[in-house]
Design a protein around this motif. Structure first.
Motif, PDB file in Angstrom:
ATOM      1  N   GLU A 177     -10.716   2.574  15.154  1.00 60.37           N
ATOM      2  CA  GLU A 177     -11.221   3.865  15.623  1.00 60.37           C
ATOM      3  C   GLU A 177     -10.491   5.033  14.953  1.00 60.37           C
ATOM      4  O   GLU A 177     -10.945   6.158  14.999  1.00 60.37           O
ATOM      5  N   LYS A 178      -9.349   4.744  14.371  1.00 66.52           N
ATOM      6  CA  LYS A 178      -8.577   5.785  13.681  1.00 66.52           C
ATOM      7  C   LYS A 178      -8.826   5.731  12.182  1.00 66.52           C
ATOM      8  O   LYS A 178      -9.135   4.676  11.653  1.00 66.52           O
ATOM      9  N   GLN A 179      -8.636   6.848  11.490  1.00 69.73           N
ATOM     10  CA  GLN A 179      -8.727   6.824  10.037  1.00 69.73           C
ATOM     11  C   GLN A 179      -7.375   6.411   9.455  1.00 69.73           C
ATOM     12  O   GLN A 179      -6.430   7.199   9.465  1.00 69.73           O
ATOM     13  N   LEU A 180      -7.296   5.181   8.971  1.00 68.98           N
ATOM     14  CA  LEU A 180      -6.056   4.698   8.360  1.00 68.98           C
ATOM     15  C   LEU A 180      -6.271   4.439   6.871  1.00 68.98           C
ATOM     16  O   LEU A 180      -7.394   4.295   6.411  1.00 68.98           O
ATOM     17  N   GLN A 239     -20.728  -3.752  11.784  1.00 67.42           N
ATOM     18  CA  GLN A 239     -19.435  -3.150  11.442  1.00 67.42           C
ATOM     19  C   GLN A 239     -19.613  -1.658  11.280  1.00 67.42           C
ATOM     20  O   GLN A 239     -19.810  -1.173  10.181  1.00 67.42           O
ATOM     21  N   THR A 240     -19.550  -0.918  12.354  1.00 70.90           N
ATOM     22  CA  THR A 240     -19.697   0.522  12.215  1.00 70.90           C
ATOM     23  C   THR A 240     -18.544   1.075  11.408  1.00 70.90           C
ATOM     24  O   THR A 240     -17.390   0.773  11.681  1.00 70.90           O
ATOM     25  N   PHE A 241     -18.862   1.905  10.426  1.00 70.24           N
ATOM     26  CA  PHE A 241     -17.798   2.543   9.665  1.00 70.24           C
ATOM     27  C   PHE A 241     -17.394   3.810  10.390  1.00 70.24           C
ATOM     28  O   PHE A 241     -18.141   4.779  10.443  1.00 70.24           O
ATOM     29  N   ILE A 242     -16.207   3.752  10.962  1.00 71.57           N
ATOM     30  CA  ILE A 242     -15.749   4.941  11.682  1.00 71.57           C
ATOM     31  C   ILE A 242     -14.589   5.578  10.947  1.00 71.57           C
ATOM     32  O   ILE A 242     -14.503   6.776  10.772  1.00 71.57           O
ATOM     33  N   LEU A 288     -12.893  -3.423   8.055  1.00 71.16           N
ATOM     34  CA  LEU A 288     -12.097  -2.961   9.201  1.00 71.16           C
ATOM     35  C   LEU A 288     -12.104  -1.443   9.314  1.00 71.16           C
ATOM     36  O   LEU A 288     -11.448  -0.881  10.188  1.00 71.16           O
ATOM     37  N   GLY A 289     -12.803  -0.771   8.410  1.00 76.46           N
ATOM     38  CA  GLY A 289     -12.892   0.686   8.485  1.00 76.46           C
ATOM     39  C   GLY A 289     -11.717   1.420   7.866  1.00 76.46           C
ATOM     40  O   GLY A 289     -11.576   2.628   8.031  1.00 76.46           O
ATOM     41  N   LEU A 290     -10.858   0.691   7.118  1.00 78.90           N
ATOM     42  CA  LEU A 290      -9.734   1.344   6.447  1.00 78.90           C
ATOM     43  C   LEU A 290     -10.195   2.072   5.185  1.00 78.90           C
ATOM     44  O   LEU A 290     -11.088   1.609   4.479  1.00 78.90           O
ATOM     45  N   ASN A 291      -9.552   3.180   4.892  1.00 75.07           N
ATOM     46  CA  ASN A 291      -9.692   3.812   3.587  1.00 75.07           C
ATOM     47  C   ASN A 291      -8.793   3.101   2.584  1.00 75.07           C
ATOM     48  O   ASN A 291      -7.694   2.679   2.933  1.00 75.07           O
ATOM     49  N   VAL A 292      -9.242   3.030   1.357  1.00 70.93           N
ATOM     50  CA  VAL A 292      -8.514   2.285   0.346  1.00 70.93           C
ATOM     51  C   VAL A 292      -7.959   3.221  -0.726  1.00 70.93           C
ATOM     52  O   VAL A 292      -8.704   4.016  -1.297  1.00 70.93           O
ATOM     53  N   LEU A 293      -6.663   3.121  -0.970  1.00 68.32           N
ATOM     54  CA  LEU A 293      -6.047   3.838  -2.093  1.00 68.32           C
ATOM     55  C   LEU A 293      -5.793   2.826  -3.194  1.00 68.32           C
ATOM     56  O   LEU A 293      -5.048   1.865  -3.002  1.00 68.32           O
ATOM     57  N   ASP A 294      -6.423   3.045  -4.327  1.00 64.47           N
ATOM     58  CA  ASP A 294      -6.409   2.074  -5.398  1.00 64.47           C
ATOM     59  C   ASP A 294      -5.432   2.525  -6.464  1.00 64.47           C
ATOM     60  O   ASP A 294      -5.648   3.533  -7.126  1.00 64.47           O
ATOM     61  N   PHE A 295      -4.373   1.767  -6.612  1.00 59.85           N
ATOM     62  CA  PHE A 295      -3.331   2.124  -7.556  1.00 59.85           C
ATOM     63  C   PHE A 295      -3.459   1.267  -8.798  1.00 59.85           C
ATOM     64  O   PHE A 295      -3.574   0.050  -8.712  1.00 59.85           O
TER      65      PHE A 295
END
Lengths: 309, 309, 309
Positions: free
Chosen positions: B34-37, C305-308, B61-68
């Motif tokens: 539910e959080k933006q991680l 999988q809702t993207f939140i 899982l709704g995570l943002n991805v930082l691609d290094f």
């Protein structure tokens, strides 16, 4: 403010507004966009921290990110940077973030392009978002800027960070001094030079610059411990700093060159704090530019592309 | 479990919990955050499957991805990996996924860094998420582990997969055997060596390893058909396997080296099934680490950065 | 339509349907997906515009993007493209976008792979989404295709764009002509060759091709102004075009080679319009393929999988 390419363009009020907006975001967060917008990050030079900081700022604002890598792109087919930016505009970029090796190219392009451009470092030109995050860090510490003594230390001549900061700090009423080996003095900046020993004893803020080894490989002084002892921040010098004084560095740090290893995370170091503030500073700049362009906080309508995934 | 860097760290109960969680995700999916991680994927070695598998797991899982990418980053300016990770922490990474060429570096860094680190393969050290996905695949087949006979075949000495699997399978009560040419035996692992012909006839699970051509270019045996005939899985050998036995391989497969081409997608091959399970296994590990850190399933609050786009 | 690999596969009705769907998206936008799907962009050749255009199209439809770079992947370990695609399928890709240097590889692979494949350019084979965006641009101008005179100008022989367009334009009832220096004529295409001067005076649509300097470095004519004067579109020639005629170019443009610099953004140029339409054309193709596969507009269910974020 239609573009964000130079700290020289900005008045004291404009800078303060951005600083306070970034500080506010650091406390309260920011509302994400209601529209699906795209940011194009065009990095023609290697970067970890600046690029990733922009990505986090953009994602926190709900922007989609277009990641351009010059190594694997049509630039290898000889396309001009103007045409590259026009391409990104055409496919839907609402914001351009540009890092490039050519000094002042961001300003030049901002006069030819409608989409807001953020200068993320252009050669030995400027690096205004780095400057802004430095200002936010100072503001969080001192709550104002007037008459603070700031010493910028190191390779002034080749540093776009030094240039952007010197402009902005002057505009804000700070007393700016420079220090560093003579070959790296920059005649285009009219601030007084002092010694490192004077600097540590009198500065409220000691701003170390990164030595760009990649530009100075021949300089034998950098291959020895001499540089740290003569011009860097040693544990001994740190002890002589004023009680309230802070240490800043844009990173990446050359440990035991600009600063002794054990000081990188010492109590008066704000180095990782600066990185944190980088995200907030960039969010503030992006919000301002999109607001100016009317793209921020627009109402939902039936054509809106909701991102559901 | 604050980090996930080695299968040696885990008890039987901890491993079983992760295996069952991954299997459960494979059936029922998973609730997104539910959080933006933010997850930072720091890959210092080439990888398709592992990196993309992490990205899919993170996005599900709704995570943002930082691609290094180490090729185009400040690492080319000589920044240490510790400083790189601290940078990603500062700009907001809630999770670090690390692949690196140095053995055991993930464990070393996990002792210096607060943000959860997942080891995505470190030199000849370990590759615990690959091991976990293998375990999930075995569990789906046999519903338990005790007394299963597993033969790991190939370049044991240079394989972080072999190491992680040998540890985990022993902990779970499997009978582990090794097979392969004598130069590739690993004296640090105390499991019995058998011949390939014995292996195919007695194994419940035949785990082939990838031959790392890039590390063995001089070995003339690999440039001929001899390796497959002497040490690989031929169609003839496959026919002698037990009816219920399965074939596994971490991929990418060297077709007609470790395994005859026509067997890669044969009925008892679980090779592409393993890749599917890779996503579920990684989702389970990420959920566990974020839960442990209190970052999972947090309630919505007024500061939350809803991703609307 | 299960894959989108060649314009030769499509009937007039199928092409018109896609053109109108893309045009409709350009006006009304598109509903995003309700399910979390993944697109894998596998680019084995450098590309800015095509790749980014796909990314924008995918994001506007709510797809997650898996970005594959051959430079930093297992392909450097010798993995075959078939195995790479099967890997992406296994980890969850619902759509494959492929650019590759080998002619007709997209078609070949589409016969072996279930997941929909979009050909984003394969060697000197085809580039059907580029063709589709050209058709959309023509349709927006003339509202139909029959009997339009289209001249394709330049390096016909090496151009996958020329090939895809010649097929599609014929299917749609256009009159197709070719022009260019004799060495670049393509005997496999049975359309009449005319001179550039004839072309500019008679064409409704003048389609310039990019000269692929990287393939013709030895040709001295390209290193001089001669090419523009003899075979390119000069300001003088542009003046002789019919009033309603338009100029097209797939870009990136070699300014002052195929076309005089000042004409790139002139009134009858549709070059940047084509790029805009590229996003809409690709959205239409993706929608069609996902619809065909039953993956579009599926109802929400409890496992979604809702993207939140």
């Amino acid at each position: 403010m239609r573009h964000f390419v130079s700290m020289q363009d900005l008045t004291e009020q404009e800078i303060l507004l951005l600083v306070k907006q970034a500080d506010n975001i650091s406390i309260h967060g920011a509302q994400p966009l209601e529209k699906q917008l795209f940011a194009a990050n065009l990095f023609f030079e290697p970067s970890t921290r600046t690029k990733m900081s922009f990505v986090v700022a953009q994602r926190r604002l709900g922007l989609n990110v277009l990641d351009f890598m010059s190594e694997v792109s049509s630039v290898t087919k000889g396309e001009s940077i103007y045409d590259t930016i026009r391409t990104f505009e055409s496919i839907g970029a609402n914001l351009i973030v540009l890092r490039h090796q050519e000094a002042n190219i961001a300003k030049k392009l901002s006069e030819m392009i409608k989409t807001p451009i953020i200068n993320a470092g252009d050669g030995t030109g400027e690096h205004p978002t780095q400057s802004l995050l430095d200002l936010v860090t100072i503001y969080q510490e001192f709550q104002q800027f007037r008459d603070l003594k700031v010493v910028i230390a190191g390779d002034i001549k080749h540093s776009r960070v030094a240039r952007s900061n010197a402009y902005a700090l002057s505009t804000l009423g700070c007393k700016v001094y420079l220090t560093g080996i003579a070959e790296w003095h920059d005649d285009s900046l009219s601030y007084p030079y002092i010694t490192m020993d004077e600097a540590v004893e009198t500065a409220d803020i000691l701003m170390l610059l990164r030595i760009q080894h990649e530009r100075h490989q021949a300089d034998s002084i950098l291959n020895t411990n001499d540089y740290l002892q003569q011009f860097g921040l040693t544990v001994d010098r740190e002890k002589r700093m004023q009680k309230h004084a802070i240490i800043m560095h844009p990173a990446p740090v050359n440990r035991n060159v600009e600063i002794e290893d054990s000081l990188v995370e010492c109590e008066r170091s704000r180095i990782f704090k600066q990185m944190q503030n980088g995200v907030f500073a960039r969010m503030a700049v992006i919000q301002s530019l999109l607001n100016e362009g009317g793209n921020y906080h627009e109402k939902t309508n039936h054509k809106r592309q909701t991102f559901i995934g």
